[in-house]
Design a protein around this motif. Structure first.
Motif, PDB file in Angstrom:
ATOM      1  N   TYR A 120      17.677 -14.268 -38.904  1.00 59.91           N
ATOM      2  CA  TYR A 120      16.353 -14.888 -38.947  1.00 59.91           C
ATOM      3  C   TYR A 120      15.285 -13.890 -39.413  1.00 59.91           C
ATOM      4  N   LYS A 121      15.421 -12.642 -39.020  1.00 65.97           N
ATOM      5  CA  LYS A 121      14.460 -11.621 -39.449  1.00 65.97           C
ATOM      6  C   LYS A 121      14.524 -11.422 -40.959  1.00 65.97           C
ATOM      7  N   GLU A 122      15.752 -11.393 -41.512  1.00 63.12           N
ATOM      8  CA  GLU A 122      15.902 -11.206 -42.954  1.00 63.12           C
ATOM      9  C   GLU A 122      15.387 -12.415 -43.735  1.00 63.12           C
ATOM     10  N   ILE A 123      15.575 -13.608 -43.186  1.00 61.13           N
ATOM     11  CA  ILE A 123      15.053 -14.813 -43.840  1.00 61.13           C
ATOM     12  C   ILE A 123      13.525 -14.792 -43.851  1.00 61.13           C
ATOM     13  N   ARG A 124      12.916 -14.414 -42.729  1.00 65.61           N
ATOM     14  CA  ARG A 124      11.448 -14.333 -42.669  1.00 65.61           C
ATOM     15  C   ARG A 124      10.912 -13.331 -43.682  1.00 65.61           C
ATOM     16  N   ALA A 125      11.632 -12.219 -43.875  1.00 65.99           N
ATOM     17  CA  ALA A 125      11.191 -11.198 -44.824  1.00 65.99           C
ATOM     18  C   ALA A 125      11.194 -11.722 -46.255  1.00 65.99           C
ATOM     19  N   GLN A 127      10.387 -14.814 -47.094  1.00 61.54           N
ATOM     20  CA  GLN A 127       9.638 -16.073 -47.055  1.00 61.54           C
ATOM     21  C   GLN A 127       8.826 -16.330 -48.323  1.00 61.54           C
ATOM     22  N   CYS A 130      11.091 -17.434 -51.085  1.00 64.42           N
ATOM     23  CA  CYS A 130      11.640 -18.772 -50.816  1.00 64.42           C
ATOM     24  C   CYS A 130      10.595 -19.858 -51.042  1.00 64.42           C
TER      25      CYS A 130
END
Length: 268
Positions: A120-125, A127, A130
């Motif tokens: 989740y941390k890597e996905i937020r980074a 953002q 995306c």
């Protein structure tokens, strides 16, 4: 250890005058080469230290710039700047980990890690990137706890995620889920529905600087991300498997070591 044999040992060999001269020449040659090798090691270490210092210097203004984005009222401009900042940040991050890779045995700590927070941390980074492409995520429960190094695992996931986002079409989804193989090992899957990898490229995607067919069409590709991810994974006992078909996307799978495999890896 002295490069020259002591006299007592030399005499016990009963060398002829010719052999004595030859032996001495060989010893001198080895001594000189050892000096050259030690000097080269010192130069490489100095270069590595200088590069790490430079990377850390660059990270400071990058952090400051990131904080300034909050004051940009034009949302479209802000997203474009955030996206370009992310590209620069990922390049600096790759360089940092590439420099540290050669000393990874001294820079890793294998412990029990929960997958969900890292992913989740890597996905937020990612953002900003995306949002620009309209990329969404379908994520499984991710309740597994694995034995690995959290910092290096995050780096591996970062490289695979950035690849998935880069080659995914706009307004598509990336799927992330886990399961167990027949041995009981945890498998982490990251699946996209992008352009896929041609069969000819597939065996070489983890080679250094290899960008492949897709990479040659993208100025953003350096060919280093998957190479570094593969090297890091090997060092900490993770196996990366790839399944892909042109036009249908790619599935990257991380297999985490079992307890007995972990024991062999650490020597405990």
């Amino acid at each position: 250890m002295d490069s020259h044999l002591d006299d007592a040992h030399r005499n016990s060999l009963a060398l002829s005058p010719f052999q004595e001269v030859y032996f001495r020449k060989m010893e001198d040659a080895f001594f000189e080469k050892n000096l050259e090798l030690n000097q080269a090691k010192v130069q490489i270490q100095e270069h590595s230290d200088e590069l790490l210092a430079w990377v850390h210097e660059v990270k400071a203004p990058l952090t400051a710039i990131n904080l300034m984005f909050e004051h940009i009222e034009d949302l479209q401009l802000r997203r474009k700047l955030e996206n370009e900042w992310l590209r620069l940040h990922l390049l600096v991050d790759q360089q940092l980990h590439q420099t540290r890779l050669y000393a990874i045995e001294k820079d890793n700590y294998l412990t029990e890690i929960e997958l969900k927070p890292i992913i989740y941390k890597e996905i937020r980074a990612m953002q900003a990137w995306c949002l620009e492409k309209g990329i969404g995520f379908e994520i499984g429960e991710l309740t597994e706890i694995v034995m690995t190094d959290g910092k290096w695992l995050a780096f591996i996931i970062r490289q695979i995620l950035s690849n998935a986002i880069k080659y995914s079409p706009v307004n598509s989804e990336i799927t992330i889920f886990t399961e167990h193989d027949s041995t009981g090992a945890t498998l982490l899957h990251i699946k996209d529905i992008g352009r896929g990898i041609p069969l000819d490229d597939l065996p070489r995607i983890f080679q250094k600087s290899y960008t492949g067919t897709a990479g040659r069409e993208s100025s953003q590709s350096t060919g280093m991300g998957l190479y570094l991810a593969s090297n890091v994974a090997h060092k900490i006992g993770i196996r990366i498997n790839v399944q892909s078909k042109v036009g249908e996307g790619s599935l990257f799978t991380l297999r985490f070591p079992l307890q007995n495999e972990y024991a062999k890896l650490t020597g405990r």
